[in-house]
Design a protein around this motif. Structure first.
Motif, PDB file in Angstrom:
ATOM      1  N   GLN A 101       0.812  -1.211   0.000  1.00 54.27           N
ATOM      2  CA  GLN A 101       0.000   0.000   0.000  1.00 54.27           C
ATOM      3  C   GLN A 101       0.852   1.271   0.000  1.00 54.27           C
ATOM      4  N   TYR A 147       1.579   3.646  -3.070  1.00 55.98           N
ATOM      5  CA  TYR A 147       0.645   4.594  -3.671  1.00 55.98           C
ATOM      6  C   TYR A 147       0.599   5.867  -2.864  1.00 55.98           C
ATOM      7  N   ILE A 148       1.596   6.679  -3.066  1.00 60.23           N
ATOM      8  CA  ILE A 148       1.657   7.916  -2.308  1.00 60.23           C
ATOM      9  C   ILE A 148       2.131   9.027  -3.225  1.00 60.23           C
ATOM     10  N   LEU A 149       1.428  10.133  -3.204  1.00 54.19           N
ATOM     11  CA  LEU A 149       1.947  11.318  -3.866  1.00 54.19           C
ATOM     12  C   LEU A 149       2.705  12.109  -2.813  1.00 54.19           C
ATOM     13  N   ARG A 150       3.852  12.621  -3.203  1.00 59.68           N
ATOM     14  CA  ARG A 150       4.628  13.384  -2.231  1.00 59.68           C
ATOM     15  C   ARG A 150       3.842  14.627  -1.805  1.00 59.68           C
ATOM     16  N   PRO A 151       4.168  15.189  -0.625  1.00 59.42           N
ATOM     17  CA  PRO A 151       3.397  16.358  -0.174  1.00 59.42           C
ATOM     18  C   PRO A 151       3.470  17.509  -1.177  1.00 59.42           C
ATOM     19  N   LEU A 188       4.152   5.639  -7.905  1.00 57.62           N
ATOM     20  CA  LEU A 188       3.625   6.942  -8.284  1.00 57.62           C
ATOM     21  C   LEU A 188       4.490   8.039  -7.686  1.00 57.62           C
ATOM     22  N   ALA A 220      -4.977   8.681  -9.914  1.00 55.44           N
ATOM     23  CA  ALA A 220      -4.252   9.554  -8.985  1.00 55.44           C
ATOM     24  C   ALA A 220      -4.463  11.019  -9.328  1.00 55.44           C
ATOM     25  N   LYS A 243      10.627  25.106   1.454  1.00 55.72           N
ATOM     26  CA  LYS A 243       9.307  24.777   1.981  1.00 55.72           C
ATOM     27  C   LYS A 243       8.795  25.884   2.887  1.00 55.72           C
ATOM     28  N   SER A 265      -0.292  20.326   1.682  1.00 55.22           N
ATOM     29  CA  SER A 265      -0.904  19.033   1.919  1.00 55.22           C
ATOM     30  C   SER A 265       0.161  18.088   2.416  1.00 55.22           C
ATOM     31  N   GLU A 266      -0.256  17.149   3.213  1.00 54.08           N
ATOM     32  CA  GLU A 266       0.688  16.121   3.623  1.00 54.08           C
ATOM     33  C   GLU A 266       0.750  15.090   2.511  1.00 54.08           C
ATOM     34  N   CYS A 267       1.542  14.056   2.735  1.00 55.44           N
ATOM     35  CA  CYS A 267       1.628  12.983   1.743  1.00 55.44           C
ATOM     36  C   CYS A 267       0.215  12.506   1.405  1.00 55.44           C
ATOM     37  N   ILE A 268      -0.099  12.517   0.136  1.00 54.68           N
ATOM     38  CA  ILE A 268      -1.431  12.093  -0.259  1.00 54.68           C
ATOM     39  C   ILE A 268      -1.386  10.591  -0.491  1.00 54.68           C
ATOM     40  N   SER A 269      -1.978   9.850   0.402  1.00 52.93           N
ATOM     41  CA  SER A 269      -1.996   8.409   0.181  1.00 52.93           C
ATOM     42  C   SER A 269      -3.203   8.090  -0.677  1.00 52.93           C
ATOM     43  N   ILE A 270      -2.976   7.297  -1.670  1.00 58.69           N
ATOM     44  CA  ILE A 270      -4.009   7.097  -2.669  1.00 58.69           C
ATOM     45  C   ILE A 270      -4.593   5.710  -2.554  1.00 58.69           C
ATOM     46  N   LYS A 271      -5.906   5.664  -2.568  1.00 57.08           N
ATOM     47  CA  LYS A 271      -6.572   4.379  -2.617  1.00 57.08           C
ATOM     48  C   LYS A 271      -7.242   4.268  -3.963  1.00 57.08           C
ATOM     49  N   LEU A 272      -6.756   3.379  -4.744  1.00 53.61           N
ATOM     50  CA  LEU A 272      -7.337   3.204  -6.058  1.00 53.61           C
ATOM     51  C   LEU A 272      -8.632   2.426  -5.926  1.00 53.61           C
ATOM     52  N   TRP A 327      -8.908  -0.961  -4.647  1.00 50.75           N
ATOM     53  CA  TRP A 327      -8.466  -1.090  -3.266  1.00 50.75           C
ATOM     54  C   TRP A 327      -9.596  -0.984  -2.277  1.00 50.75           C
TER      55      TRP A 327
END
Lengths: 222, 423
Positions: free
Chosen positions: A9, A12-16, A154, A203, B289, B302-309, B312
């Motif tokens: 899991q 699947y992370i976009l950086r801040p 990603l 995404a 920053k 924004s903080e790290c955007i964790s993505i749930k496809l 998922w």
């Protein structure tokens, strides 16, 4: 297809993302965007009077200049300019301001992976800030396929990119999520290509959400 | 594109106000704008803000053959690029008069004053030396580019670290930063430029803005180091109307004091950041920053955007169901309204929070506070409910994962409690 077994899991992370609009006093619209440590600043002048050679009588001409942080502008940077130009031209309603010029200037501040995606996103945010009429907004996503594990990552940073088999940058429009821009390096199969595209498409919604939240913060009526 | 014309109104207004000793931005005549320095995450890269004027500098190095006239010295090149972003009339790719002028002044100030120990940059005499290149990009032009560029150059040079090299006979090995610690450059002295503009009335103004630069008749730039020595001097008439009386002697003393103060400020900023890097402590540093201020209306962090496809979400639901069951076991003693399906739907909201001006604050605390305030009003109604609320708070502290589910209950509670008031 069971994705969960293929990739953990955490992949699947976009950086801040950090963004500030209207930072510069001279341009009509500007945006400083950071995706992780990759930082870019974009400034827009427009619509302004076009030079005679570049004037198009029935639509606005989009001029892009991209300047790298190190050294003079090279061929690679000209290519980046072309990608930004083609992508933004698709979004801007160019027939709205005929015989004018819209100048998009992008300055690289720091590159730690996903530069092209970051520049396109920054250019789009600056266009929003400048109030240029657009058909839709654009979100670009960078991703890569790892060399050994064949994982899709990603928004990788430059350390992850060292192990890349192939790198992809896709830009999507906000209306139909169609691909506007696609830039790839390395070797990959057709299924891999379609899989990464699908992954990036999903995404991209998060980037559009980011745009919306950003604009929502200062615009009272949406 | 052409530069926007300067109107007579503006011209007269600026001239008159300077005559009376005031400036448009409220500074006194000999007062400079605030300097802010931000560093990138690599060595020798910084962004300098002088009021609205903004410049980025990057120092890079490579190995080259030295000049035949100086076989045991490294080289330093300063390149100034006026980005078309900075102002409408700047043209990309072409060397304009201003950019040549700025490059030359910086060269005089840094190269010709020999502030960098170039001999230490020699690897093998007559064959291999380090070649330093300072790239300066002007991002926003609000006057006094030369001062801003000089501050950026000095900050970048004193911040820069080059990789270590060892030589075994013929070959030289350049060690990456992971193998050997990088080495800073040696600076003998720290020069910085201070600029002035003289107006028709004869009054001189320090650190001019774009408008003032265009109205003024003569400009003066002094390169001064922290030992109060003059490194470069540039005096130029912008219009051929009149001769200006002796400006240099009038302002030189003041300029020297300011330069000493400015160099001190740059040194402190650089030292602070370098120390933080040695300690690998990233807190409270001035990085890019921090340049994006969190509390402004036009910013978004924004903080790290964790993505749930999509594929998922099913797995996620199952997992959260399991969590719920566990939770129910843990909190058996409190009477809670069933979490139901709603909790599963809430997951994306809690995970993907676009923190509005700050780090992710758990919604839990807010809603529980609200609830408490609601309860205080309606304490008469039920004591039972108070108990449950206490329980919820305790649980919220004990385990973070529970929060998602607890929140729904909270919400449901808070919906329930105000009802009697409405009636």
């Amino acid at each position: 297809m069971d994705m969960s077994e293929e990739t953990p899991q955490s992949e699947y992370i976009l950086r801040p993302m950090n963004c500030e609009l209207n930072q510069l006093s001279m341009p009509d619209g500007s945006a400083m965007l950071m995706q992780g440590n990759t930082a870019v600043i974009a400034g827009i002048y427009g619509p302004v009077e076009a030079k005679l050679q570049k004037m198009i009588y029935d639509k606005a001409s989009v001029e892009v200049s991209y300047s790298p942080i190190k050294g003079p502008t090279k061929v690679d940077d000209r290519m980046t300019e072309m990608y930004i130009k083609e992508t933004c031209e698709a979004a801007i309603i160019v027939t709205f301001h005929p015989a004018t010029a819209i100048c998009i200037n992008v300055q690289e501040l720091e590159d730690s992976g996903g530069m092209l995606a970051c520049t396109i996103n920054a250019a789009c945010l600056a266009l929003i800030n400048a109030g240029i009429p657009m058909k839709f907004t654009i979100a670009a996503i960078n991703c890569m396929i790892q060399k050994d594990s064949e994982d899709i990552i990603l928004d990788p940073d430059n350390i992850q990119l060292q192990e890349a088999k192939a790198e992809f940058t896709f830009a999507f429009d906000s209306m139909d999520k169609n691909v506007i821009c696609c830039y790839t390096t390395g070797c990959f199969t057709e299924t891999e290509f379609l899989k990464t595209m699908d992954r990036c498409k999903q995404a991209s919604q998060y980037v559009f959400d980011f745009y919306r939240n950003l604009v929502k913060k200062y615009a009272n009526v949406i | 594109m052409k530069e926007v014309l300067l109107t007579n109104c503006e011209k007269n207004f600026v001239n008159k106000s300077v005559e009376q000793g005031t400036r448009l931005d409220g500074r006194s005549l000999l007062e400079a704008r605030n300097v802010k320095i931000y560093f990138a995450s690599n060595w020798g890269s910084c962004m300098v803000l002088l009021g609205q004027t903004r410049v980025v500098a990057q120092v890079t190095c490579d190995i080259q053959q030295p000049k035949t006239s100086r076989p045991n010295e490294g080289m330093l090149h300063i390149n100034v690029e006026l980005n078309p972003m900075a102002a409408q009339h700047f043209d990309s790719g072409r060397q304009s008069e201003i950019s040549i002028l700025i490059s030359r002044q910086l060269e005089k100030c840094y190269q010709d004053s020999k502030c960098i120990d170039l001999e230490s940059l020699c690897i093998i005499a007559d064959k291999k030396v380090w070649n330093l290149r300072v790239d300066i990009n002007v991002i926003n032009h609000d006057g006094n580019l030369i001062d801003c560029a000089s501050i950026a150059t000095l900050a970048a040079l004193s911040h820069f670290h080059r990789p270590d090299v060892t030589s075994n006979g013929e070959d030289i090995i350049v060690h990456p930063f992971s193998e050997k610690d990088p080495l800073p450059l040696t600076l003998y002295h720290y020069p910085v430029c201070v600029s002035f503009i003289t107006f028709e009335s004869g009054s001189t103004v320090m650190d001019p803005t774009y408008l003032e630069e265009r109205v003024g008749v003569a400009q003066l730039t002094l390169g001064i180091n922290s030992y109060r020595e003059l490194c470069s001097l540039h005096f130029n008439y912008l219009t051929k109307t009149m001769t200006v009386e002796d400006v240099i002697s009038a302002v030189s003393n003041y300029a020297t004091n300011y330069a000493v103060q400015l160099v001190q400020q740059i040194k402190e900023a650089v030292n602070y950041d370098v120390e933080a890097r040695y300690k690998k402590d990233d807190r409270n540093t001035n990085r890019f920053k921090e340049c994006i201020m969190t509390k402004k209306l036009t910013t978004m962090n924004s903080e790290c955007i964790s993505i749930k496809l999509r594929k998922w979400s099913e797995i996620e639901n199952i997992e959260s169901d399991v969590d719920m069951e566990k939770k129910e076991e843990e909190t058996e003693n409190c009477t809670i309204i069933k979490p139901g399906i709603g909790s599963a739907e809430l997951i994306p909201n809690t995970n993907i929070s676009f923190g509005e001006g700050g780090p992710n604050t758990w919604n839990m605390s807010e809603s529980s506070e609200e609830e408490i305030s609601d309860v205080e009003i309606t304490t008469v109604i039920k004591k039972k409910e108070n108990k449950t609320i206490e329980n919820i708070e305790l649980n919220g502290d004990s385990e973070e994962e529970n929060i998602e589910i607890l929140e729904t209950k909270d919400l449901m509670h808070s919906y329930k409690i105000p009802m009697p008031i409405n009636k």
